[in-house]
Write a protein that holds these residues in place. Structure first.
Motif, mmCIF file in Angstrom:
data_model
loop_
_atom_site.group_PDB
_atom_site.id
_atom_site.type_symbol
_atom_site.label_atom_id
_atom_site.label_comp_id
_atom_site.label_asym_id
_atom_site.label_seq_id
_atom_site.Cartn_x
_atom_site.Cartn_y
_atom_site.Cartn_z
ATOM 1 N N CYS A 214 -23.865 -144.443 79.224
ATOM 2 C CA CYS A 214 -24.125 -143.000 78.871
ATOM 3 C C CYS A 214 -23.802 -142.834 77.501
ATOM 4 C CB CYS A 214 -23.800 -141.968 79.792
ATOM 5 S SG CYS A 214 -22.154 -141.894 79.694
ATOM 6 N N ASP A 215 -23.860 -141.617 77.013
ATOM 7 C CA ASP A 215 -23.675 -141.426 75.404
ATOM 8 C C ASP A 215 -22.736 -140.109 75.561
ATOM 9 O OD1 ASP A 215 -23.409 -141.880 72.819
ATOM 10 O OD2 ASP A 215 -25.292 -142.526 72.533
ATOM 11 N N TRP A 216 -22.071 -139.868 74.215
ATOM 12 C CA TRP A 216 -21.126 -138.650 74.278
ATOM 13 C C TRP A 216 -21.951 -137.906 73.158
ATOM 14 C CZ3 TRP A 216 -16.018 -137.815 75.813
ATOM 15 C CH2 TRP A 216 -15.445 -136.983 75.336
ATOM 16 N N ARG A 217 -22.416 -136.622 73.762
ATOM 17 C CA ARG A 217 -23.235 -135.634 72.942
ATOM 18 C C ARG A 217 -22.026 -135.016 71.775
ATOM 19 N NH1 ARG A 217 -27.804 -133.295 74.268
ATOM 20 N NH2 ARG A 217 -27.436 -133.537 76.480
ATOM 21 N N VAL A 218 -22.642 -134.923 70.749
ATOM 22 C CA VAL A 218 -22.094 -134.102 69.502
ATOM 23 C C VAL A 218 -22.762 -133.080 69.043
ATOM 24 C CG1 VAL A 218 -21.046 -134.549 67.250
ATOM 25 C CG2 VAL A 218 -21.081 -136.420 68.675
ATOM 26 N N PRO A 219 -22.288 -131.814 69.354
ATOM 27 C CA PRO A 219 -21.128 -131.329 69.929
ATOM 28 C C PRO A 219 -21.367 -131.384 71.447
ATOM 29 C CG PRO A 219 -22.190 -129.421 69.017
ATOM 30 C CD PRO A 219 -22.992 -130.596 68.653
ATOM 31 N N ARG A 227 -23.092 -135.427 79.369
ATOM 32 C CA ARG A 227 -23.230 -136.632 78.817
ATOM 33 C C ARG A 227 -25.072 -136.840 78.603
ATOM 34 N NH1 ARG A 227 -20.088 -140.834 82.511
ATOM 35 N NH2 ARG A 227 -18.308 -139.686 83.113
ATOM 36 N N ALA A 228 -24.824 -137.724 77.446
ATOM 37 C CA ALA A 228 -26.467 -137.759 76.942
ATOM 38 C C ALA A 228 -26.971 -139.267 77.237
ATOM 39 C CB ALA A 228 -26.040 -137.735 75.362
ATOM 40 N N LEU A 229 -28.036 -139.227 77.078
ATOM 41 C CA LEU A 229 -28.807 -140.788 77.193
ATOM 42 C C LEU A 229 -28.189 -141.372 76.225
ATOM 43 C CD1 LEU A 229 -32.643 -139.460 77.854
ATOM 44 C CD2 LEU A 229 -31.214 -141.081 79.331
ATOM 45 N N MET A 230 -28.243 -142.905 76.505
ATOM 46 C CA MET A 230 -27.902 -143.588 75.566
ATOM 47 C C MET A 230 -28.841 -143.769 74.359
ATOM 48 S SD MET A 230 -27.986 -144.476 78.863
ATOM 49 C CE MET A 230 -29.330 -145.734 79.248
ATOM 50 N N GLY A 231 -28.027 -143.773 72.755
ATOM 51 C CA GLY A 231 -28.570 -143.508 71.785
ATOM 52 C C GLY A 231 -28.868 -142.096 71.396
ATOM 53 N N ILE A 257 -24.867 -140.663 84.258
ATOM 54 C CA ILE A 257 -24.921 -139.391 83.552
ATOM 55 C C ILE A 257 -24.657 -138.335 84.123
ATOM 56 C CG2 ILE A 257 -26.617 -138.093 81.982
ATOM 57 C CD1 ILE A 257 -27.830 -140.939 81.066
ATOM 58 N N PHE A 258 -23.730 -137.426 84.107
ATOM 59 C CA PHE A 258 -23.584 -136.021 84.465
ATOM 60 C C PHE A 258 -24.162 -135.163 83.386
ATOM 61 C CE2 PHE A 258 -19.070 -137.510 86.013
ATOM 62 C CZ PHE A 258 -19.700 -138.506 86.842
ATOM 63 N N SER A 259 -25.094 -134.339 83.807
ATOM 64 C CA SER A 259 -25.984 -133.418 82.977
ATOM 65 C C SER A 259 -26.592 -132.230 83.699
ATOM 66 C CB SER A 259 -26.851 -134.361 81.892
ATOM 67 O OG SER A 259 -27.748 -133.556 81.073
ATOM 68 N N GLU A 276 -36.137 -146.427 79.364
ATOM 69 C CA GLU A 276 -36.628 -146.752 77.500
ATOM 70 C C GLU A 276 -35.234 -146.669 76.650
ATOM 71 O OE1 GLU A 276 -39.082 -143.477 76.913
ATOM 72 O OE2 GLU A 276 -40.921 -144.219 77.931
ATOM 73 N N SER A 277 -34.312 -146.025 77.000
ATOM 74 C CA SER A 277 -33.054 -145.807 76.245
ATOM 75 C C SER A 277 -32.295 -147.051 76.590
ATOM 76 C CB SER A 277 -32.400 -144.544 76.382
ATOM 77 O OG SER A 277 -31.896 -144.367 77.423
ATOM 78 N N TYR A 278 -32.150 -147.575 77.917
ATOM 79 C CA TYR A 278 -31.540 -148.679 78.314
ATOM 80 C C TYR A 278 -31.981 -150.113 77.501
ATOM 81 C CZ TYR A 278 -30.242 -152.685 80.622
ATOM 82 O OH TYR A 278 -29.522 -153.988 81.087
ATOM 83 N N CYS A 279 -33.402 -150.109 77.407
ATOM 84 C CA CYS A 279 -33.849 -151.178 76.547
ATOM 85 C C CYS A 279 -33.709 -151.312 75.111
ATOM 86 C CB CYS A 279 -35.368 -151.481 76.815
ATOM 87 S SG CYS A 279 -35.700 -151.833 78.775
#
Length: 281
Positions: A214-219, A227-231, A257-259, A276-279
Motif C-alpha cells: 500500500c502507500d504512506w499518505r503525506v500528510p 493508507r493510500a493506494l500504491m503510487g 489498505i485500511f482507509s 491499475e496502481s498495482y500494475c
C-alpha cells in the motif's frame, strides 16, 4: 471486462496479485470474492472478521467457486498479556485459527504478535517466542506456515512488540523451523535504514513468506485508517519489491489498505484503481 463473468482469465501480472478483504471492508466475503475474480485478481487474503459467522467449509467453497487462491488468513498472534491464563487462552485461539486456515486452504497464518503497555519489549518478545513454539507443531501438521509481521514503531506500545524485520528474524533464527517466516509489509518497514540487508538475510534463509503493499499518505491524517493506494504516497514500492524478488521471493503481492476514505467510496471503482496502481508499481 465482462461484468457478468465471475471467472476472468487472470493475466500473468495479476496472477500474483491478492487483495486483503479488509481493503474492501464494506463488501461481504462473498461479494469480495466475486468482485476480485471479475477483475482477474488471483488471490484473496482472508481477514478473520470477514468470515465471522461463516463456516470455514462454506468460505472455502466461495473461494473455490470464484477461482481464487488464499495466500493468508489474517490475523493470528496477539501472544502478549501479563496474565499467564490470558496467554494460554490466546494459544488456544491460535490453534483454532490454524484449523480454519487449513480448511480455507490458506498458505499461512499472519501473526500480529501484540503488545502490553508498560512491560519491557524484550520480555514480551519472549512471550511471542513461547507462543509460537506452542503452536508450531499444529502448524506443521496442518501444512500452514506462520508469518510474523513486524509493525511500524508507532504501534510498539499496544499492538506489536516486533517493529523491525530484525526482531522477527531473530525469533525465526532462535526457533529455526521452516514453517516460520516473515511477512514484509511496506507500510511498516519502508523507513528502516537496515531494510535492504534484512530482506537479503531473510531471503537467504527462505523466510520471506508474505509481501504486503500500500502507500504512506503525506500528510497522514490517521495512523491506522489512512493508507493510500500504491503510487499516491512516499513509499518506493518498486524498489522494495525488487529487493524481495532479488532475495528469492516469488509469492503473492498482497494489497492491504485500511482507509476510511476509500471504504466510504464506490468499492468497484476502488478495486479497479487498485488493479491499475498495482500494475504501475
Amino acid at each position: 471486462m465482462n461484468e457478468t463473468n465471475p471467472h476472468q482469465t487472470t493475466s500473468p501480472e495479476l496472477s500474483r496479485l491478492a487483495v486483503h478483504t479488509i481493503t474492501t471492508k464494506p463488501w461481504s466475503f462473498a461479494e469480495a470474492a466475486d468482485q476480485y475474480s471479475r477483475q482477474g485478481i488471483g488471490g484473496i487474503s482472508v481477514w478473520v472478521e470477514a468470515i465471522d459467522g461463516i463456516q470455514p467449509t462454506t468460505a472455502r467453497q466461495i473461494v473455490d467457486d470464484a477461482g481464487l487462491k488464499v495466500p493468508a488468513l489474517v490475523r493470528g498472534g496477539f501472544f502478549c498479556a501479563g496474565d499467564q491464563r490470558q496467554r494460554d487462552g490466546r494459544i488456544d485461539h491460535n490453534l483454532r485459527l490454524l484449523e480454519t486456515a487449513a480448511e480455507l486452504g490458506a498458505e499461512m497464518l499472519v501473526l500480529v504478535v501484540g503488545a502490553t503497555p508498560g512491560v519491557a519489549l524484550e520480555t514480551q518478545r519472549g512471550w511471542v517466542r513461547e507462543g509460537i513454539e506452542q503452536i508450531l507443531p499444529q502448524a506443521s501438521s496442518l501444512n500452514v506456515r506462520l508469518a510474523i509481521e513486524p509493525l511500524h514503531p508507532m504501534y510498539a506500545a499496544d499492538k506489536s512488540c516486533i517493529n523491525r524485520i530484525t526482531e522477527a528474524r531473530q525469533i525465526c533464527e532462535a526457533i529455526d523451523d521452516p514453517v516460520l517466516g516473515v511477512a514484509v509489509d511496506v507500510y511498516h518497514v519502508w523507513w528502516d535504514p537496515d531494510l535492504a540487508i534484512e530482506i537479503e538475510l531473510i531471503g537467504a534463509q527462505n523466510r520471506i513468506f508474505g509481501f504486503h503493499i500500500c502507500d504512506w499518505r503525506v500528510p497522514t491524517r490517521d495512523m491506522l485508517n489512512d493508507r493510500a493506494l500504491m503510487g499516491e504516497g512516499c513509499i518506493d514500492i518498486r524498489s522494495i519489491r525488487a529487493m524481495v524478488e532479488a532475495a528469492g521471493f516469488d509469492g503473492w503481492n498482497e494489497v492491504e489498505i485500511f482507509s476510511e476514505e476509500h471504504w466510504r467510496g464506490d468499492q468497484k471503482q476502488f478495486l479497479k484503481r487498485i488493479v491499475e496502481s498495482y500494475c504501475d508499481c
